[in-house]
Design a protein around this motif. Sequence first.
Motif, PDB file in Angstrom:
ATOM      1  N   GLY A   6      10.103   6.005 111.206  1.00 13.87           N
ATOM      2  CA  GLY A   6      11.584   6.356 111.156  1.00 13.87           C
ATOM      3  C   GLY A   6      12.382   5.696 112.509  1.00 13.87           C
ATOM      4  N   LEU A   7      11.558   5.267 113.488  1.00 16.56           N
ATOM      5  CA  LEU A   7      12.570   4.354 114.669  1.00 16.56           C
ATOM      6  C   LEU A   7      12.696   3.098 114.323  1.00 16.56           C
ATOM      7  CD1 LEU A   7      10.459   5.862 117.846  1.00 16.56           C
ATOM      8  CD2 LEU A   7      12.828   6.574 116.959  1.00 16.56           C
ATOM      9  N   PRO A   8      13.953   2.506 114.550  1.00 13.89           N
ATOM     10  CA  PRO A   8      14.204   1.202 114.436  1.00 13.89           C
ATOM     11  C   PRO A   8      13.291   0.355 115.524  1.00 13.89           C
ATOM     12  CG  PRO A   8      16.019   2.432 115.023  1.00 13.89           C
ATOM     13  CD  PRO A   8      15.066   3.289 115.241  1.00 13.89           C
ATOM     14  N   GLU A   9      13.020  -1.039 115.139  1.00 13.73           N
ATOM     15  CA  GLU A   9      12.287  -1.717 115.962  1.00 13.73           C
ATOM     16  C   GLU A   9      12.730  -1.837 117.184  1.00 13.73           C
ATOM     17  OE1 GLU A   9      12.423  -6.025 114.897  1.00 13.73           O
ATOM     18  OE2 GLU A   9      14.561  -5.556 113.816  1.00 13.73           O
ATOM     19  N   GLY A  10      11.777  -2.186 118.044  1.00 11.98           N
ATOM     20  CA  GLY A  10      11.975  -2.371 119.504  1.00 11.98           C
ATOM     21  C   GLY A  10      11.105  -1.408 120.429  1.00 11.98           C
ATOM     22  N   ALA A  11      11.144  -1.175 121.671  1.00 13.32           N
ATOM     23  CA  ALA A  11      10.392  -0.332 122.371  1.00 13.32           C
ATOM     24  C   ALA A  11      11.122   1.006 122.508  1.00 13.32           C
ATOM     25  CB  ALA A  11      10.268  -1.203 123.675  1.00 13.32           C
ATOM     26  N   TRP A  12      10.212   1.740 122.693  1.00 16.72           N
ATOM     27  CA  TRP A  12      10.900   3.354 122.818  1.00 16.72           C
ATOM     28  C   TRP A  12       9.823   3.973 123.855  1.00 16.72           C
ATOM     29  CZ3 TRP A  12      15.058   4.871 120.158  1.00 16.72           C
ATOM     30  CH2 TRP A  12      15.669   4.070 119.231  1.00 16.72           C
TER      31      TRP A  12
END
Length: 461
Positions: free
Chosen positions: A85-91
Motif C-alpha cells: 500500500g505504500l508508494p515507492e521510496g524509503a519509509w
Amino acid sequence: MPVDIIARKTPESRPVWLVTKDDFGKLPLPENAAAWAQANGFTGQSGRIVIVPDGAGGIAGALFGTERPGKDGQSRLLAGKLARGLPEGAWHIEGDAGDAELLALAFLMGGYSFDRYRKAEDAKRAVLVLPVGVDEAETRRVFAGVRFARDLINTPANDMGPDALEEQARLLAKTHDAEIAVITGSELLEGNFPMIHAVGRAGSQAPRLIDISWGDQSHPKVTLVGKGVCFDTGGLDIKPSSGMLLMKKDMGGAANVLGLAHMVMDAKLPVRLRVLIPAVENAIAGNAFRPGDILVSRKGISVEIGNTDAEGRLVLADALALADEEAPDLLIDMATLTGAARVALGPDLPPFYTDDDGFADEMAKASHTVADPIWRMPLWAPYDTKLSSRIADINNVTSDGFAGSVTAALFLKRFVEKARIWSHFDIFGWTPVEKPAAPVGGEAQAIRALYHLMKQRFPVA
C-alpha cells in the motif's frame, strides 16, 4: 522483489505513523497529518493506510492503523499491508515500532509475489528502514526460507516434478556446502524403500529419495522429513477434477522442510541436520499400485492399500523408518496429508502431533512469539485399531472416515521408535484468501515457529 529493507534511515525517508483506535488523538502527530486524518475519516482502523500530503504536491508521510499490543494471529502481521500500500521510496516507522522484528518480516512477506510466468513489469518499490534493534541478516534469512517454500509450492507440476524438486534440493545443498545423495527408480527397491517406489513408479519421472546432510556429526541430530508428492491424481482411486486443481501443492511438506533447512544452515545452528524427501508423482498407468495391494514397508510392516489417494503416508513411512534408524534427537515430518485437518482447524491453523509434552509446550510458545499459528492435536491411541487389516499388519486408511488427521498421524507413529522426540505437522501449504503478509498461493507454515524453537534449543555459541 517489489519491496526491500535497508538498515539505515536516509534523508529521503518518509515517516509512517502507527495508530490504533485506542491511541488515536493522543499521538503527537504533525498538525497537517492530524487534520488530513480527520478529513478522511481515519481513526486508526486496523490495516488502513492514509497517505498524508505535504501541501506542495508531495507526500509528507503515511498513517497506518494497527492493533493494540497483545493481540494474536494475523493482526501481528498487519505490516504486510504496508508493502502493498505504500508508494515507492524509503519509509521509516516514526516512534515506537512495537514488535519490530515481526513488523519488518511481515513487510517482506507481504511484498512477496510469484512472477515466474508473468511478463516483467516495472513494479513500484517501497523500502522499509529497519527499526532500531532489528537484525537485518536474521530478517532476510527467515524471509528467504519463507520465499523458497512459497516459490516451490507455487510452481506448477509441469515445472516442479521429482526431477525439478531434486534440482532445487541440490542447489540448496550446494549453497550451504551440504552433502546430498539421491536414490532413484529401481534403486529404491535395492535400497529397501518399497513404498516410495510403489507410489511413484507410474509417474513419468522416476520416484526418488533425496537425502541431504549438513553439520558436525558430533552435534545433536535433527532430521526433517517432507512429503514430496509433486502431483497427486489420487492414483487409481482418482480424485475428481476439482480435487486436483491445487495438487501441485502436495509437495508442500518438502517445500517447507527445505525452507526450514535453509534457515538452520544459514544461521549455522550447531546441529547435525538431515533432510529426507521422498519425491514422487501419484499418477495413473498400467503399473500403478492398486486398492487391495499389500506393500511391505522398509520397517517390515505390511500395509494393505485401502485407498491409493492416501499415498503421502506411505512414502513418509519409508522415509521416517530410515530417519528413525539413527535415533535422532529431534525428528520432524511435514506433509499436506489430510483434508480432515482442514475440516477440523481450517487452512490457517496446522495441527501437530507429538507424545512429548515439553516439546509441545515449546512449540506453543514459539508459535505465539513469531505469530506462526499451530495447534496440538492428540495421538489418541484408541483410534489406532481403526487402521486394522484382516490380511496385513495395518491398513493405510480407516473404514469409517472419522478422525482422519489423527489416524494418519497414528499410522506414521508406527514407523518411529528410536527418535528421542518425534512430531508430525499436517500442514495445508496454501493461502486461499489474501492475508496481510501473504497473497493467495503457496505458504510456509510452522517453519518459522520450528526455527525459533531450534534457535532456543541449539543456540549458536
